[in-house]
Structures are given as C-alpha cells and as structure tokens.
Design a protein around this motif. Structure first.
Motif, PDB file in Angstrom:
ATOM      1  N   ILE A 207     -89.616 -29.816  -8.805  1.00 15.90           N
ATOM      2  CA  ILE A 207     -88.821 -29.141  -7.767  1.00 15.90           C
ATOM      3  C   ILE A 207     -88.781 -27.633  -8.021  1.00 15.90           C
ATOM      4  O   ILE A 207     -88.936 -26.821  -7.102  1.00 15.90           O
ATOM      5  N   VAL A 208     -88.589 -27.263  -9.299  1.00 15.32           N
ATOM      6  CA  VAL A 208     -88.557 -25.840  -9.653  1.00 15.32           C
ATOM      7  C   VAL A 208     -89.902 -25.184  -9.352  1.00 15.32           C
ATOM      8  O   VAL A 208     -89.962 -24.046  -8.855  1.00 15.32           O
ATOM      9  N   SER A 209     -90.999 -25.890  -9.629  1.00 18.43           N
ATOM     10  CA  SER A 209     -92.331 -25.343  -9.359  1.00 18.43           C
ATOM     11  C   SER A 209     -92.529 -25.079  -7.868  1.00 18.43           C
ATOM     12  O   SER A 209     -93.108 -24.056  -7.480  1.00 18.43           O
ATOM     13  N   VAL A 210     -92.046 -25.996  -7.028  1.00 16.86           N
ATOM     14  CA  VAL A 210     -92.149 -25.802  -5.581  1.00 16.86           C
ATOM     15  C   VAL A 210     -91.335 -24.580  -5.142  1.00 16.86           C
ATOM     16  O   VAL A 210     -91.791 -23.755  -4.334  1.00 16.86           O
ATOM     17  N   LEU A 211     -90.120 -24.459  -5.689  1.00 16.75           N
ATOM     18  CA  LEU A 211     -89.285 -23.305  -5.357  1.00 16.75           C
ATOM     19  C   LEU A 211     -89.936 -22.001  -5.814  1.00 16.75           C
ATOM     20  O   LEU A 211     -89.874 -20.983  -5.112  1.00 16.75           O
ATOM     21  N   GLU A 212     -90.570 -22.025  -6.990  1.00 16.44           N
ATOM     22  CA  GLU A 212     -91.266 -20.829  -7.475  1.00 16.44           C
ATOM     23  C   GLU A 212     -92.415 -20.444  -6.541  1.00 16.44           C
ATOM     24  O   GLU A 212     -92.650 -19.258  -6.281  1.00 16.44           O
ATOM     25  N   TYR A 213     -93.120 -21.448  -6.041  1.00 13.07           N
ATOM     26  CA  TYR A 213     -94.282 -21.181  -5.187  1.00 13.07           C
ATOM     27  C   TYR A 213     -93.864 -20.447  -3.915  1.00 13.07           C
ATOM     28  O   TYR A 213     -94.578 -19.561  -3.433  1.00 13.07           O
ATOM     29  N   PHE A 214     -92.703 -20.799  -3.364  1.00 16.58           N
ATOM     30  CA  PHE A 214     -92.249 -20.194  -2.114  1.00 16.58           C
ATOM     31  C   PHE A 214     -91.334 -18.978  -2.335  1.00 16.58           C
ATOM     32  O   PHE A 214     -90.793 -18.441  -1.368  1.00 16.58           O
ATOM     33  N   SER A 215     -91.142 -18.577  -3.591  1.00 16.96           N
ATOM     34  CA  SER A 215     -90.270 -17.435  -3.881  1.00 16.96           C
ATOM     35  C   SER A 215     -91.081 -16.146  -3.950  1.00 16.96           C
ATOM     36  O   SER A 215     -92.299 -16.168  -4.156  1.00 16.96           O
ATOM     37  N   ASP A 216     -90.388 -15.019  -3.811  1.00 14.67           N
ATOM     38  CA  ASP A 216     -91.075 -13.726  -3.919  1.00 14.67           C
ATOM     39  C   ASP A 216     -91.317 -13.398  -5.391  1.00 14.67           C
ATOM     40  O   ASP A 216     -90.649 -13.937  -6.280  1.00 14.67           O
ATOM     41  N   PRO A 217     -92.265 -12.518  -5.699  1.00 12.05           N
ATOM     42  CA  PRO A 217     -92.638 -12.242  -7.093  1.00 12.05           C
ATOM     43  C   PRO A 217     -91.483 -11.755  -7.958  1.00 12.05           C
ATOM     44  O   PRO A 217     -91.406 -12.099  -9.140  1.00 12.05           O
ATOM     45  N   ASP A 218     -90.575 -10.952  -7.405  1.00 12.13           N
ATOM     46  CA  ASP A 218     -89.450 -10.447  -8.196  1.00 12.13           C
ATOM     47  C   ASP A 218     -88.534 -11.580  -8.657  1.00 12.13           C
ATOM     48  O   ASP A 218     -88.057 -11.596  -9.792  1.00 12.13           O
ATOM     49  N   THR A 219     -88.295 -12.532  -7.757  1.00  9.97           N
ATOM     50  CA  THR A 219     -87.450 -13.673  -8.106  1.00  9.97           C
ATOM     51  C   THR A 219     -88.117 -14.543  -9.170  1.00  9.97           C
ATOM     52  O   THR A 219     -87.465 -15.003 -10.115  1.00  9.97           O
ATOM     53  N   VAL A 220     -89.427 -14.748  -9.026  1.00 15.00           N
ATOM     54  CA  VAL A 220     -90.162 -15.545 -10.010  1.00 15.00           C
ATOM     55  C   VAL A 220     -90.129 -14.862 -11.372  1.00 15.00           C
ATOM     56  O   VAL A 220     -89.954 -15.517 -12.407  1.00 15.00           O
ATOM     57  N   HIS A 221     -90.266 -13.532 -11.381  1.00 10.63           N
ATOM     58  CA  HIS A 221     -90.232 -12.796 -12.647  1.00 10.63           C
ATOM     59  C   HIS A 221     -88.848 -12.916 -13.295  1.00 10.63           C
ATOM     60  O   HIS A 221     -88.740 -13.119 -14.525  1.00 10.63           O
ATOM     61  N   SER A 222     -87.798 -12.798 -12.505  1.00  8.26           N
ATOM     62  CA  SER A 222     -86.436 -12.935 -13.041  1.00  8.26           C
ATOM     63  C   SER A 222     -86.216 -14.325 -13.624  1.00  8.26           C
ATOM     64  O   SER A 222     -85.603 -14.483 -14.695  1.00  8.26           O
ATOM     65  N   PHE A 223     -86.722 -15.326 -12.927  1.00  8.81           N
ATOM     66  CA  PHE A 223     -86.590 -16.700 -13.421  1.00  8.81           C
ATOM     67  C   PHE A 223     -87.354 -16.883 -14.734  1.00  8.81           C
ATOM     68  O   PHE A 223     -86.868 -17.529 -15.665  1.00  8.81           O
ATOM     69  N   LEU A 224     -88.558 -16.312 -14.813  1.00 10.65           N
ATOM     70  CA  LEU A 224     -89.375 -16.443 -16.018  1.00 10.65           C
ATOM     71  C   LEU A 224     -88.678 -15.800 -17.217  1.00 10.65           C
ATOM     72  O   LEU A 224     -88.648 -16.378 -18.314  1.00 10.65           O
ATOM     73  N   VAL A 225     -88.094 -14.624 -17.005  1.00  9.98           N
ATOM     74  CA  VAL A 225     -87.362 -13.954 -18.082  1.00  9.98           C
ATOM     75  C   VAL A 225     -86.155 -14.790 -18.505  1.00  9.98           C
ATOM     76  O   VAL A 225     -85.849 -14.900 -19.697  1.00  9.98           O
ATOM     77  N   TRP A 226     -85.474 -15.403 -17.539  1.00  9.59           N
ATOM     78  CA  TRP A 226     -84.316 -16.256 -17.839  1.00  9.59           C
ATOM     79  C   TRP A 226     -84.720 -17.449 -18.702  1.00  9.59           C
ATOM     80  O   TRP A 226     -83.981 -17.854 -19.603  1.00  9.59           O
ATOM     81  N   THR A 227     -85.893 -18.036 -18.442  1.00 17.69           N
ATOM     82  CA  THR A 227     -86.337 -19.206 -19.214  1.00 17.69           C
ATOM     83  C   THR A 227     -86.627 -18.865 -20.669  1.00 17.69           C
ATOM     84  O   THR A 227     -86.644 -19.759 -21.512  1.00 17.69           O
TER      85      THR A 227
END
Length: 224
Positions: free
Chosen positions: A50-70
């Motif tokens: 589910i997270v992967s699907v959300l990442e695919y449809f998210s903008d790059p800034d949001t994906v980068h923020s999520f990656l840093v959070w992980t």
C-alpha cells in the motif's frame, strides 16, 4: 503545525491499533506460533505494498520526506511536536507500570491468570492499546527505529536473568534510552560533517549481540 502533528499521531496510533487487532484476531483461530509469525509478515507485506502505491502517486518532495523519515531520527523532533510527543509517551509508560501484575500472571498461562483474579480479555485489550499508543506516538515523529524495540527487551531479560515485569519494564526503558543515545552519538560521526541514518547504527552493532545472546540463552535453558 500543532494540528498537523496531532493528526499525524492520531493516524499513526489508529494504524497501529488496526494491525495489532488483525494479528490478534488471526491468532485466536491459529494456535501455531510459526503460522502467526508468517501471517504477521504477510500483514507487513500488504502494508508495504500500500505504501509503495502511495509513493508511486506522490510528488518527489513527499517521497523524499518519507524516505528520510524511514531512516529514523530523534533530532528532527521539533518543540511543537515534543509538546504532543512527550505527554503521550510518558502517559503510556505510566499506564504500562500498572500492567506489571497481569503481565507476570500471563507468563504462567491464561488459566493461572484467571485463577488469581486477572481479567485476561481486559488485560489483553489494555496491552494492545498501550502498545499501539507508545509505538504509534514514537514512530510518528522519530521514524521506524525497529531494532531498539525488538532487541532491548531480550537484552534486559538476559542481563538481569529475570522475567519479572516489575524489573524488566524499568530496565528496558533505561537500557533502551541509553542504547538509543549511544546510537545517536555514533550516527553523528564526531569529527565529520556526515550523519548516518540512525536505523543503520543499532542494527549494525546490536544485531550480532542479539544473535549471540539468544542461542546462548536457549542452550542455558536446555541445560537447566
């Protein structure tokens, strides 16, 4: 920022409660611990998908923020977040201290716990809620620093050679805090401008210790 942080914690706790309830609902019907473990891993895989699907449809800034959070970080907690973060964790810990007797009773089985007057269903519900509150509140702001939560209770039990939760709960809190602080210092790489992801530090140094401790404890139990 305060409302956003409050919503983040609420969503994190809700997700934690739902996953815990799903695993427990399955465990009622399945008695094999290995099967429960596999089912838990499958729940993790579904969540990851589910997270992967959300990442695919998210903008790059949001994906980068999520990656840093992980990667996990305790330095990224702001004072606005700390106002929410601290009361949740402290309240969860205080309520956990009142669960020492039921937890000790459940170590000897449900029948024994019922025999000494412990309400097993209510105790399980409180354990689920407290686990979800503490884990959800911590993870929402610091990221999934999973190794500390997995390894420290085993280290505390082995170091103190006790299964008494009156000893283990305070010991786990103290050992976990000290270990987390040491890992954060190492991740800052003193003398360098580089900062390591804090998730990599406890796993890198702590995993070999846990691998050494658990088989050693098993052999000692068999010898006794």
């Amino acid at each position: 920022p305060f409302v956003g942080s409050l919503g983040l914690v609420g969503a994190s706790m809700l997700g934690s409660v739902l996953v815990m309830m799903l695993v427990i609902a399955v465990s009622v019907r399945v008695n094999d611990s290995v099967s429960i473990l596999i089912i838990g891993i499958m729940f993790g895989s579904i969540t990851g998908a589910i997270v992967s699907v959300l990442e695919y449809f998210s903008d790059p800034d949001t994906v980068h923020s999520f990656l840093v959070w992980t990667f996990g970080s305790i330095s990224g907690v702001t004072w606005n977040q700390f106002v929410i973060f601290a009361p949740i964790v402290v309240t969860g810990i205080l309520f956990t201290l009142f669960m020492q007797k039921p937890l000790n009773a459940l170590l000897l089985g449900e029948n024994y716990a019922r025999g000494i007057g412990v309400d097993v269903k209510r105790s399980r519900l409180w354990i689920i809620l407290l686990t979800s509150v503490i884990a959800g509140g911590l993870t929402a702001f610091t990221g999934p620093i999973a190794f500390i939560g997995v390894a420290v209770p085993h280290l505390a039990r082995n170091m103190l050679k006790s299964s008494d939760h009156r000893i283990l709960i305070p010991a786990t809190i103290c050992i976990g805090s000290i270990l987390m602080l040491c890992c954060d210092i190492i991740s800052q790489m003193p003398g360098s401008n580089q900062v390591l992801p804090i998730n990599s530090v406890p796993a890198l140094f702590g995993a070999p210790v846990v691998i050494w401790v658990i088989p050693r404890r098993k052999r000692r139990s068999l010898a006794n």
